[in-house]
Design an enzyme around this catalytic site. Structure first.
Site, short mmCIF file in Angstrom:
data_model
loop_
_atom_site.label_atom_id
_atom_site.label_comp_id
_atom_site.label_asym_id
_atom_site.label_seq_id
_atom_site.Cartn_x
_atom_site.Cartn_y
_atom_site.Cartn_z
N ASP A 154 0.82 -1.22 0.00
CA ASP A 154 0.00 0.00 0.00
C ASP A 154 0.85 1.26 0.00
O ASP A 154 0.45 2.29 0.55
CB ASP A 154 -0.97 0.02 1.20
CG ASP A 154 -1.78 -1.25 1.28
OD1 ASP A 154 -2.29 -1.67 0.22
OD2 ASP A 154 -1.88 -1.84 2.36
N LYS A 205 2.07 2.09 -5.08
CA LYS A 205 2.74 1.57 -6.28
C LYS A 205 1.91 1.79 -7.54
O LYS A 205 2.44 2.01 -8.61
CB LYS A 205 3.04 0.08 -6.12
CG LYS A 205 4.10 -0.21 -5.08
CD LYS A 205 4.38 -1.70 -4.97
CE LYS A 205 3.22 -2.51 -4.44
NZ LYS A 205 2.81 -2.17 -3.07
N GLY A 214 -4.22 -4.55 -4.33
CA GLY A 214 -5.25 -3.58 -4.68
C GLY A 214 -4.56 -2.29 -5.07
O GLY A 214 -4.10 -1.56 -4.22
N HIS A 215 -4.39 -2.06 -6.37
CA HIS A 215 -3.66 -0.88 -6.83
C HIS A 215 -4.66 0.19 -7.27
O HIS A 215 -5.48 -0.05 -8.14
CB HIS A 215 -2.73 -1.25 -7.98
CG HIS A 215 -1.60 -2.13 -7.54
ND1 HIS A 215 -0.82 -2.87 -8.40
CD2 HIS A 215 -1.11 -2.40 -6.31
CE1 HIS A 215 0.09 -3.54 -7.71
NE2 HIS A 215 -0.08 -3.27 -6.44
N GLN A 231 2.21 -6.04 -3.17
CA GLN A 231 2.55 -6.12 -1.75
C GLN A 231 3.85 -5.32 -1.49
O GLN A 231 4.17 -4.44 -2.26
CB GLN A 231 2.69 -7.57 -1.25
CG GLN A 231 1.36 -8.31 -1.20
CD GLN A 231 0.94 -8.87 -2.53
OE1 GLN A 231 1.72 -9.50 -3.21
NE2 GLN A 231 -0.31 -8.67 -2.90
P1 IMP Z 1 -2.28 -12.86 1.77
O1 IMP Z 1 -1.33 -12.33 0.76
O2 IMP Z 1 -3.72 -12.61 1.42
O3 IMP Z 1 -2.01 -14.29 2.11
O4 IMP Z 1 -2.06 -12.06 3.14
C1 IMP Z 1 -0.85 -12.15 3.89
C2 IMP Z 1 -0.49 -10.80 4.49
O5 IMP Z 1 -0.17 -9.88 3.46
C3 IMP Z 1 -1.63 -10.13 5.27
O6 IMP Z 1 -1.05 -9.40 6.34
C4 IMP Z 1 -2.24 -9.18 4.27
O7 IMP Z 1 -2.90 -8.09 4.89
C5 IMP Z 1 -0.99 -8.73 3.54
N1 IMP Z 1 -1.25 -8.27 2.16
C6 IMP Z 1 -1.50 -9.03 1.08
N2 IMP Z 1 -1.66 -8.28 0.00
C7 IMP Z 1 -1.50 -7.01 0.40
C8 IMP Z 1 -1.52 -5.76 -0.29
O8 IMP Z 1 -1.69 -5.67 -1.50
N3 IMP Z 1 -1.30 -4.66 0.47
C9 IMP Z 1 -1.05 -4.73 1.81
N4 IMP Z 1 -1.02 -5.87 2.49
C10 IMP Z 1 -1.24 -7.01 1.79
#
Ligand code: IMP
Length: 430
Positions: free
Chosen positions: A18, A21, A45-46, A229
């Site tokens: 977040d 990007k 989520g971009h 991420q």
């Molecule tokens: P997962 O990727 O859904 O398995 O989540 C694992 C961890 O990564 C959690 O803490 C999510 O909140 C975090 N996470 C996954 N994708 C994002 C993103 O795009 N932005 C921020 N945090 C993310």
């Protein structure tokens, strides 16, 4: 960013995701001919704002909003086919034609419905020790990939093979769902029926992303490899186990699209002028109470994928220096500077104390990261609107000083500063 010598750039998040990007990819994509995602899936989520219109993309690279840019999803991505189709249709309904310039690696693995069931069941079972995942099935899909029971885009051409994989995947998922005491069951027949609805379209999008990118660079193309991420969510270099299940750092970019690392010219790290994290896990410079609410509201810090409120905190120089090292950053793009415009003073984390001892390193264990006490430097606030600044010289002195401190602490030069969500709210730093 792109020039004669710089034709392949990796863009990575430097904190916990977040960082903005989407906005920076969108700015760089103007000069790119191809933008590729190399890891993650619909957990991302971009958010991109174009002419006042907001687009939130989960799978398709942010470059999609430039009509001449080719967009591809590399083999390192885990692809939720139904989310992809929805996203294509959402863009089409808003006048963005994407399908004829979109490619998905034939080697990319699919996220299937039972991966999401498993993600949800595990999180529910773990209660207060849950990771706080996005429940998009990311971990279970990567687990099947590494355990060699994944289904790839190319496999869709062979329905018998799909049946074998899905039957085994659903049976294994059911054993795990049973273990977690969940009544819901994976249904291989339902999965196969749903897959049949997307097979033709996915196969038509299938490509060899590595070959495409190599051909682009052999000609006069310019390629942006877009990370999702952030570095602190990297499965190896992040705050394990509170991480995502892929290599988010720059090292994963080459493997995640199918090129050699020697083709990469620059690695640009995107970093927020403060820090946020969503989901569970340690966060040394986290703010609480009113201060947290203020920063969260000023920065509109709510997840683009899940809508969850993000946890805000001050800029953490140790995190950024750790990320700079593991990514080999060649430049920084600092985002959301304008969010700090109204603060009297701004804190900058420059070190940690662990059990009373100063440490310059980022600890490996989440339990230790949770125990460190940040050492802060107090910077004067600038109390002025930066959203209208378009050059370094137009920025208030105190804002320039703050950015210079970030640069020194991170040991990486700042190349871009974003001062708002609109495309033109960007400062290029020489
Ligand atoms: P997962 O990727 O859904 O398995 O989540 C694992 C961890 O990564 C959690 O803490 C999510 O909140 C975090 N996470 C996954 N994708 C994002 C993103 O795009 N932005 C921020 N945090 C993310």
């Amino acid at each position: 960013m792109f020039d004669e010598r710089t034709r392949c750039v990796v863009l990575v998040g430097v904190q916990w995701g977040d960082e903005g990007k989407g906005k920076i990819t969108d700015v760089l994509a103007e000069q790119a001919t191809l933008v590729a995602r190399y890891q993650g899936g619909a957990n991302a989520g971009h958010t991109v704002l174009v002419d006042g219109e907001e687009f939130i993309l989960h799978l398709i690279p942010s470059g999609a909003l430039y009509p001449d840019v080719r967009c591809v999803l590399g083999n390192g991505v885990v692809l939720d086919p139904w989310t992809l189709i929805d996203e294509i249709e959402m863009l089409q309904s808003r006048g963005v034609e994407i399908e004829d310039r979109l490619g998905v690696s034939r080697r990319a693995h699919l996220v299937l419905p039972y991966h999401k069931q498993l993600d949800g069941a595990k999180e529910a079972a773990k209660g207060s020790s849950r990771i706080g995942t996005t429940k998009r099935g990311i971990g279970p899909a990567y687990r099947d990939k590494i355990a060699r029971n994944g289904l790839r885009v190319c496999d869709l051409a062979d329905r018998d093979y799909c049946w074998d994989v899905v039957r085994e995947g659903a049976a294994a998922a059911n054993a795990v769902l049973d273990y977690y005491g969940v009544e819901e069951r994976a249904d291989s027949e339902a999965v196969m029926t749903r897959l049949a609805t997307v097979t033709k379209r996915l196969l038509a999008l299938g490509t060899d992303t590595g070959a495409e990118i190599r051909a682009e660079l052999a000609g006069d193309g310019r390629v942006l490899l877009e990370g999702a991420q952030g570095s602190l969510l990297d499965v190896d270099h992040g705050t394990y186990p509170f991480v995502t299940s892929s290599t988010t750092t720059a090292g994963g970019a080459a493997a995640g699209v199918g090129i050699g690392p020697t083709l990469i010219d620059e690695v640009l790290g995107v970093v927020k002028a403060y820090t946020t994290r969503v989901g569970a896990g340690p966060f040394p410079t986290e703010l609480q109470g009113e201060e947290a609410d203020r920063l969260r509201n000023l920065g509109a810090e709510f997840g683009a994928t899940t809508g969850r409120p993000r946890r805000p905190g001050w800029f953490d120089g140790i995190v950024v220096r750790h990320a700079a090292g593991v990514n080999g950053l060649t430049g920084l793009a600092v985002t959301k500077l304008d969010v700090l415009d109204s603060f009297d003073e701004v804190l900058l984390g420059v070190g940690y104390q662990l059990d009373g001892v100063a440490t310059a390193n980022f600890p490996e264990r989440a339990a230790d990261i949770a125990r460190v006490r940040p050492v802060y430097e107090k910077e004067m606030g600038w109390k002025a609107d930066t959203g209208s600044c378009r050059s370094w010289d137009e920025l208030p002195d105190a804002a320039r000083h703050y950015l210079k401190r970030i640069e020194t602490v991170a040991e990486v030069p700042i190349r871009l500063v974003s001062v708002g969500s609109a495309r033109n709210q960007i400062i290029r730093v020489d």
